[in-house]
Scaffold this motif. Structure first.
Motif, short mmCIF file in Angstrom:
data_model
loop_
_atom_site.label_atom_id
_atom_site.label_comp_id
_atom_site.label_asym_id
_atom_site.label_seq_id
_atom_site.Cartn_x
_atom_site.Cartn_y
_atom_site.Cartn_z
N ALA A 99 -1.42 3.55 -2.41
CA ALA A 99 -2.73 3.85 -1.53
C ALA A 99 -2.57 4.39 -0.25
CB ALA A 99 -3.35 2.03 -1.41
N LEU A 100 -1.69 4.05 0.57
CA LEU A 100 -1.22 4.64 1.32
C LEU A 100 -0.02 5.80 1.39
CD1 LEU A 100 -0.52 3.05 5.03
CD2 LEU A 100 1.15 4.74 4.01
N ASN A 122 -1.35 8.99 13.36
CA ASN A 122 -2.06 7.78 13.47
C ASN A 122 -1.47 6.63 12.80
OD1 ASN A 122 -4.25 6.12 14.97
ND2 ASN A 122 -4.96 6.21 12.87
N THR A 123 -1.59 6.84 11.32
CA THR A 123 -1.04 6.06 10.42
C THR A 123 0.40 5.48 10.73
OG1 THR A 123 -2.22 7.12 8.55
CG2 THR A 123 -0.53 5.54 7.91
N GLN A 124 1.53 6.33 11.27
CA GLN A 124 2.70 5.93 11.57
C GLN A 124 2.60 4.95 12.53
OE1 GLN A 124 5.90 8.24 14.08
NE2 GLN A 124 6.11 8.99 11.92
N TYR A 125 1.79 5.29 13.74
CA TYR A 125 1.59 4.55 14.94
C TYR A 125 1.24 2.93 14.39
CZ TYR A 125 -0.10 2.77 19.15
OH TYR A 125 -0.55 1.63 20.11
N LEU A 126 0.01 3.10 13.52
CA LEU A 126 -0.46 1.75 13.15
C LEU A 126 0.74 0.86 12.29
CD1 LEU A 126 -4.00 2.99 11.92
CD2 LEU A 126 -3.47 1.61 14.10
N ILE A 127 1.39 1.52 11.30
CA ILE A 127 2.52 0.91 10.49
C ILE A 127 3.48 0.27 11.71
CG2 ILE A 127 4.34 1.06 9.30
CD1 ILE A 127 2.79 3.07 7.61
N ASP A 128 3.86 1.20 12.69
CA ASP A 128 4.90 0.77 13.62
C ASP A 128 4.45 -0.63 14.63
OD1 ASP A 128 7.32 1.36 15.46
OD2 ASP A 128 5.68 1.36 16.75
N ALA A 159 2.82 9.84 6.45
CA ALA A 159 2.62 8.94 7.86
C ALA A 159 4.18 9.33 8.38
CB ALA A 159 2.68 7.40 7.33
N TYR A 160 5.32 9.40 7.61
CA TYR A 160 6.46 9.44 8.12
C TYR A 160 6.77 10.73 8.88
CZ TYR A 160 11.39 10.81 7.93
OH TYR A 160 12.77 11.28 8.30
N LEU A 161 6.27 11.86 8.13
CA LEU A 161 6.29 13.29 8.79
C LEU A 161 5.37 13.58 10.01
CD1 LEU A 161 6.28 15.35 5.23
CD2 LEU A 161 8.07 14.91 6.94
N ALA A 162 4.21 12.64 10.00
CA ALA A 162 3.46 12.78 11.20
C ALA A 162 3.11 14.14 11.54
CB ALA A 162 3.91 12.05 12.31
N VAL A 204 0.69 -1.26 0.10
CA VAL A 204 -0.04 -0.18 0.03
C VAL A 204 0.96 1.19 -0.06
CG1 VAL A 204 -2.14 -1.25 0.95
CG2 VAL A 204 -0.34 -0.12 2.61
N ALA A 205 1.98 1.22 0.44
CA ALA A 205 2.98 2.49 0.49
C ALA A 205 3.63 2.50 -0.96
CB ALA A 205 4.05 2.14 1.47
#
Length: 373
Positions: free
Chosen positions: A163-164, A179-185, A169-172, A158-159
């Motif tokens: 799609a994602l 939230n997306t960064q947290y979910l990936i981690d 997500a990286y910059l947060a 998805v990255a």
């Protein structure tokens, strides 16, 4: 009467003959000139056609030479790995492509695999050297339950397909990005099922299906969050992941320039913690961050066996009887001192970490001895 007499006159007949002769001479001369002009026109036309044909032939020859002079495009790392997997006998206990095992090594590997069966387990694996395309496998096409090993390829897919938005997500910089960064981690580093479910529900399977199809994955990735799939398909997914994370082709970042190795600090070709490199833009920095998420994941038998020597980027999966499923799997990328390789190991040997890490160590030894470029 006058006309009749004139016709009988010798003078008249001589003049008439002269006029007729002159007329004939003019006609013959005109005919000759016409023939000469026609022959000249034909000759010029033939010469022009010949010259045109010569030029066309020369142009065609030049075009052929130019085409022959253009070298064929080198396959990408992903293509090299995927093509190698396609050359393996997916039903064999031990299959190789691009090299041959010596007799002693063959017997040692057979003994390692037979240890699984002696405990009542079964195992499959695929290993492909990224540079040489040399490959080795065991029952590569046997379908097994993926468990959480599928989480890594899903996030990569998805990255890479967009799609994602990995940059966000990286910059947060926003709540959504954070939230997306947290979910990936959480989904990658500790295999959190709730985080993975939220990602899967949010981004769906369209990007995953497109991404998987591009590298020849046969499993239907739209059938659920967890899949029945082969080690060959899991290796194909990580081949795509390698291209996204590490190929230096302008669309992704390379970690090969770094000589610092994760673990014991040793250095070697193709090693290095991708997160330590300087990034030229946000997208390359985001990929470096994502690679780092895979560098020390929970219950990775590849990391257990090799993490002190090399940088490894993996995602394991395990389950012990829940829903009737048994699995201990691991897959990803090893950046060893002898070269980078993609490795996928799938088994039903739940909780038998020593068995799998022992097999991984033997496969690394085989890679170093016989599979490098």
């Amino acid at each position: 009467m006058w006309s009749a007499n004139l016709a009988q006159s010798p003078v008249y007949r001589r003049r008439l003959a002269a006029v007729i002769g002159a007329t004939l001479a003019v006609s013959v001369a005109a005919y000759g000139s016409a023939q000469l002009l026609w022959r000249d026109a034909v000759a010029e036309s033939s010469s022009a056609a010949s010259e045109t044909g010569h030029r066309s032939k020369s142009a065609a020859q030049d075009s052929t030479h130019e085409a022959a002079d253009v070298p064929a495009a080198e396959p990408t790392s992903t293509e090299t790995v995927v093509n190698a997997i396609g050359q393996l006998d997916g039903s064999a206990q031990i299959a190789t492509s691009g090299f041959t095992l010596d007799t002693d090594t063959q017997l040692q590997l057979e003994n390692e695999l037979n240890a699984f069966s002696s405990y009542g387990y079964s195992v499959s694996f695929v290993l492909v050297d990224v540079a040489s395309g040399k490959a080795i496998s065991s029952y590569a096409n046997t379908a097994r339950y993926s468990a959480s090993a599928i989480k890594g390829p899903y996030v990569l897919s998805v990255a890479q397909t967009g799609a994602l938005d990995l940059d966000v997500a990286y910059l947060a910089e926003t709540d959504a990005g954070g939230n997306t960064q947290y979910l990936i981690d959480q989904a990658i580093t500790v295999s959190d099922n709730t985080a993975y479910k939220e990602l899967h529900d949010t981004y769906g399977t369209d990007g995953f299906a497109q991404w998987s199809s591009a590298v020849g994955v046969s499993a239907d990735v739209t059938q659920g969050a967890y899949l029945n799939m082969s080690a060959a398909d899991l290796a194909r997914m990580w081949a795509a992941g390698y291209g996204y994370l590490f190929d230096d082709d302008g669309s992704s970042t390379s970690a090969a320039a770094s000589s610092a190795s994760e673990g014991d600090g040793s250095s070697g070709a193709g090693t290095g913690d991708n997160t330590t490199q300087s990034a030229t833009d946000v997208s390359s920095a985001a990929r470096q961050w994502l690679a780092g998420e895979f560098s020390s994941t929970l219950n990775s038998t590849i990391h257990m066996a090799l993490g002190e020597q090399y940088s490894v980027y993996t995602k394991a999966g395990w389950i012990n009887g829940e829903g009737g499923y048994y699995a201990l799997n691991d897959a990803g990328i090893v950046r060893s001192s002898s070269g980078d390789y993609v490795l996928a190991v799938m088994s039903d040997a739940c909780e038998e970490y020593d068995l799998l890490s022992g097999l991984v160590s033997m496969l690394d030894t085989i890679h170093s001895a016989a599979m490098t470029a």
